[in-house]
Scaffold this motif. Structure first.
Motif, PDB file in Angstrom:
ATOM      1  N   THR A 399      19.117   6.801  47.236  1.00 53.64           N
ATOM      2  CA  THR A 399      18.905   8.091  46.561  1.00 53.64           C
ATOM      3  C   THR A 399      19.052   7.945  45.058  1.00 53.64           C
ATOM      4  OG1 THR A 399      19.746   9.292  48.495  1.00 53.64           O
ATOM      5  CG2 THR A 399      19.697  10.479  46.398  1.00 53.64           C
ATOM      6  N   VAL A 464      14.209  17.161  41.965  1.00 55.45           N
ATOM      7  CA  VAL A 464      14.946  18.100  42.822  1.00 55.45           C
ATOM      8  C   VAL A 464      14.502  17.944  44.273  1.00 55.45           C
ATOM      9  CG1 VAL A 464      15.210  20.544  43.401  1.00 55.45           C
ATOM     10  CG2 VAL A 464      15.495  19.797  41.046  1.00 55.45           C
ATOM     11  N   ILE A 465      13.185  17.839  44.481  1.00 57.96           N
ATOM     12  CA  ILE A 465      12.666  17.639  45.845  1.00 57.96           C
ATOM     13  C   ILE A 465      13.142  16.314  46.414  1.00 57.96           C
ATOM     14  CG2 ILE A 465      10.563  17.306  47.208  1.00 57.96           C
ATOM     15  CD1 ILE A 465       9.157  19.216  45.256  1.00 57.96           C
ATOM     16  N   GLN A 466      13.050  15.244  45.589  1.00 57.70           N
ATOM     17  CA  GLN A 466      13.459  13.919  46.063  1.00 57.70           C
ATOM     18  C   GLN A 466      14.941  13.878  46.419  1.00 57.70           C
ATOM     19  OE1 GLN A 466      14.933  11.320  43.383  1.00 57.70           O
ATOM     20  NE2 GLN A 466      15.672  10.268  45.200  1.00 57.70           N
ATOM     21  N   LEU A 467      15.782  14.421  45.567  1.00 62.19           N
ATOM     22  CA  LEU A 467      17.218  14.416  45.832  1.00 62.19           C
ATOM     23  C   LEU A 467      17.557  15.261  47.056  1.00 62.19           C
ATOM     24  CD1 LEU A 467      18.623  14.721  42.192  1.00 62.19           C
ATOM     25  CD2 LEU A 467      18.768  12.727  43.693  1.00 62.19           C
ATOM     26  N   THR A 468      16.909  16.408  47.194  1.00 61.83           N
ATOM     27  CA  THR A 468      17.178  17.288  48.339  1.00 61.83           C
ATOM     28  C   THR A 468      16.803  16.618  49.652  1.00 61.83           C
ATOM     29  OG1 THR A 468      16.764  19.229  46.954  1.00 61.83           O
ATOM     30  CG2 THR A 468      16.710  19.549  49.342  1.00 61.83           C
ATOM     31  N   VAL A 469      15.607  16.013  49.695  1.00 60.93           N
ATOM     32  CA  VAL A 469      15.129  15.376  50.932  1.00 60.93           C
ATOM     33  C   VAL A 469      15.996  14.184  51.301  1.00 60.93           C
ATOM     34  CG1 VAL A 469      13.215  14.095  51.961  1.00 60.93           C
ATOM     35  CG2 VAL A 469      12.760  16.169  50.636  1.00 60.93           C
ATOM     36  N   LYS A 471      19.076  13.417  50.281  1.00 61.53           N
ATOM     37  CA  LYS A 471      20.468  13.778  50.560  1.00 61.53           C
ATOM     38  C   LYS A 471      20.648  14.221  52.012  1.00 61.53           C
ATOM     39  CE  LYS A 471      23.125  13.311  46.872  1.00 61.53           C
ATOM     40  NZ  LYS A 471      24.412  12.573  46.898  1.00 61.53           N
ATOM     41  N   ARG A 472      19.649  14.930  52.529  1.00 61.07           N
ATOM     42  CA  ARG A 472      19.736  15.406  53.908  1.00 61.07           C
ATOM     43  C   ARG A 472      19.700  14.259  54.914  1.00 61.07           C
ATOM     44  NH1 ARG A 472      15.427  20.474  53.622  1.00 61.07           N
ATOM     45  NH2 ARG A 472      16.755  21.891  52.388  1.00 61.07           N
TER      46      ARG A 472
END
Length: 477
Positions: A399, A464-469, A471-472
């Motif tokens: 990440t 933001v999209i990359q970190l959110t995806v 991280k999940r």
């Protein structure tokens, strides 16, 4: 007593450190950031100062003594001046002193009456002096339309994307009597609030009269510059004009280089992110094994990251031009538009994979060995352990690595500038290099800032999209 002492210390800490830190953050980051975004809505060329560093005596008198603006926007000239002047003779007088906004490249067509007849045959004709930028002299045979039809004419030029100048310009060397009359007319209709004697004296205090020029004192303070700028802006002097969203519209409609630049940036980002992370992870896996020279090899692979991208570009320029061409069939790395993008990617990956390797190494060393030993006892093969245990537990490191490489790739600039200068043609012109060229080569700071704002929004959205995806998908142990 101890509780009171702690509270008092917290209070001192707040006043001595926290509040000054917030103030400094606002002054040195937030304010310039907001100001930079503001420039994206202007036509600032980056060269003309916000206030004149030097002004000839004629313009200086017009600014502070007569309250006469040097330039007036086309719409303001009609709506807030001509329509408000009640006396026809005064209206004609003002018209005679301001040159209409015809672009110089249309001069011949206007003179030869090749354009004016598109509006209508029955038009009142007026003749004015007009300064031709192409001929660098005054000409006085330019055919003009009546001012009612002039608006339609300007609208026609804009529709055909011909018009380039939108400001009425004051003619030069107007005599003192006419300047007095013009100043009185503009003051009577409240077009500009005139400067008071005290305000004029304040401006004159910081300008040195050098005969033909007034020169700003180089010891002037920032707050004094700010006040002078506000005063001078009141009489129409401004090097920065608000144009709304026009810069953003032009980027997506008339900028011919933008599609090529955007496509190369996407191409470079995809390959750079994938290859750096792939090779960084492979190196980390190899150098996590137990052998004698692994520390030396780690330092060797990390060493390119210590170098500046400019130095890296010089190294690879030498390799692509002098070393690699010695191998048959490997010429033209930097001169071929189809090959040059890959040469930039090779240099960038070589420089960046060592840093990502260190991140993955840290992630590998944080994985508990007990889990791997248990899997090995259960008969799991090396690939099975990697895909089922190592890779999922490496996601936190992945990440961070993807975040770093993604943002850096979208912002890459130095290596293109030093290695290929965006060439051949625009085959390796990245988005940031394009912003640099617009700002410093083409003197389009407002336009370049608009592109920078778009890049900021794109990077923020993608990360933001990359970190959110990612991280999940991370697994805790």
């Amino acid at each position: 007593m101890k509780k009171y002492f702690t509270k008092r210390n917290n209070k001192y800490f707040l006043y001595l450190f926290v509040i000054p830190a917030i103030v400094l953050y606002i002054v040195f980051f937030v304010y310039p950031f907001i100001q930079g975004i503001g420039y994206s809505f202007t036509n600032w060329n980056g060269l003309t100062p916000k206030i004149p560093i030097q002004v000839n005596s004629y313009d200086f008198d017009n600014i502070i003594k007569y309250n006469i603006p040097k330039e007036i926007r086309y719409d303001n000239f009609h709506k807030t001046i001509l329509q408000k002047i009640k006396i026809e003779s005064d209206r004609e007088f003002v018209r005679s002193l301001y040159l209409p906004p015809y672009p110089s490249e249309l001069m011949k067509e206007i003179i030869d009456n090749k354009i004016g007849n598109k509006i209508g045959a029955d038009n009142e004709e007026m003749f004015y002096f007009y300064y031709s930028l192409a001929d660098d002299k005054y000409i006085y045979t330019a055919r003009q339309l009546s001012y009612d039809d002039l608006r339609q004419f300007i609208k026609y030029l804009k529709t055909k994307k011909i018009i380039s100048l939108e400001n009425y310009a004051l003619k030069e060397n107007i005599n003192e009597r006419d300047r007095d009359r013009l100043s009185k007319i503009l003051t009577d209709i409240n077009f500009r609030k005139p400067l008071s004697a005290k305000e004029r004296s304040y401006i004159e205090k910081f300008y040195r009269n050098n005969g033909s020029l007034y020169i700003l004192d180089n010891k002037i303070k920032l707050y004094e510059i700010s006040k002078i700028r506000r005063l001078i802006a009141r009489v129409g002097y401004s090097s920065i004009k608000f144009i709304g969203l026009q810069n953003f519209i032009d980027i997506f409609t008339i900028d011919e280089r933008f599609p090529r630049v955007a496509s190369f940036t996407i191409f470079f980002t995809v390959f750079n992110v994938v290859l750096i992370n792939l090779f960084g992870m492979i190196l980390a896996l190899l150098l996590d094994m137990r052998f004698r020279t692994k520390k030396a090899l780690r330092a060797m692979f990390f060493m390119p990251n210590v170098l500046s991208l400019i130095i890296v570009a010089f190294i690879w320029t030498f390799l692509f031009q002098n070393v690699i061409p010695a191998i048959p069939g490997t010429d033209g790395w930097l001169g071929d538009p189809k090959v040059a993008p890959y040469s930039v990617i090779i240099a960038s990956v070589w420089q960046g994979m060592g840093y990502i390797m260190v991140i993955y190494l840290a992630g590998l060393q944080s994985i508990p060995q007990d889990i791997l030993e248990v899997a090995e006892i259960d008969g799991a093969s090396g690939l099975r352990k990697f895909f089922s245990i190592t890779l999922p537990l490496l996601l936190p490191a992945a990440t961070i690595s993807f975040f770093i490489t993604l943002t850096n790739s979208l912002k890459t600039f130095e290596i293109m500038l030093a290695l290929t200068k965006g060439g051949p043609g625009s085959a390796t012109e990245s988005y940031v290099l394009n912003i640099y060229n617009d700002a410093f080569a083409n003197n389009m700071f407002g336009y370049a800032t608009a592109k920078a704002v778009i890049l900021f929004l794109v990077i923020m959205t993608i990360t933001v999209i990359q970190l959110t995806v990612m991280k999940r998908k991370e697994i805790e142990y």
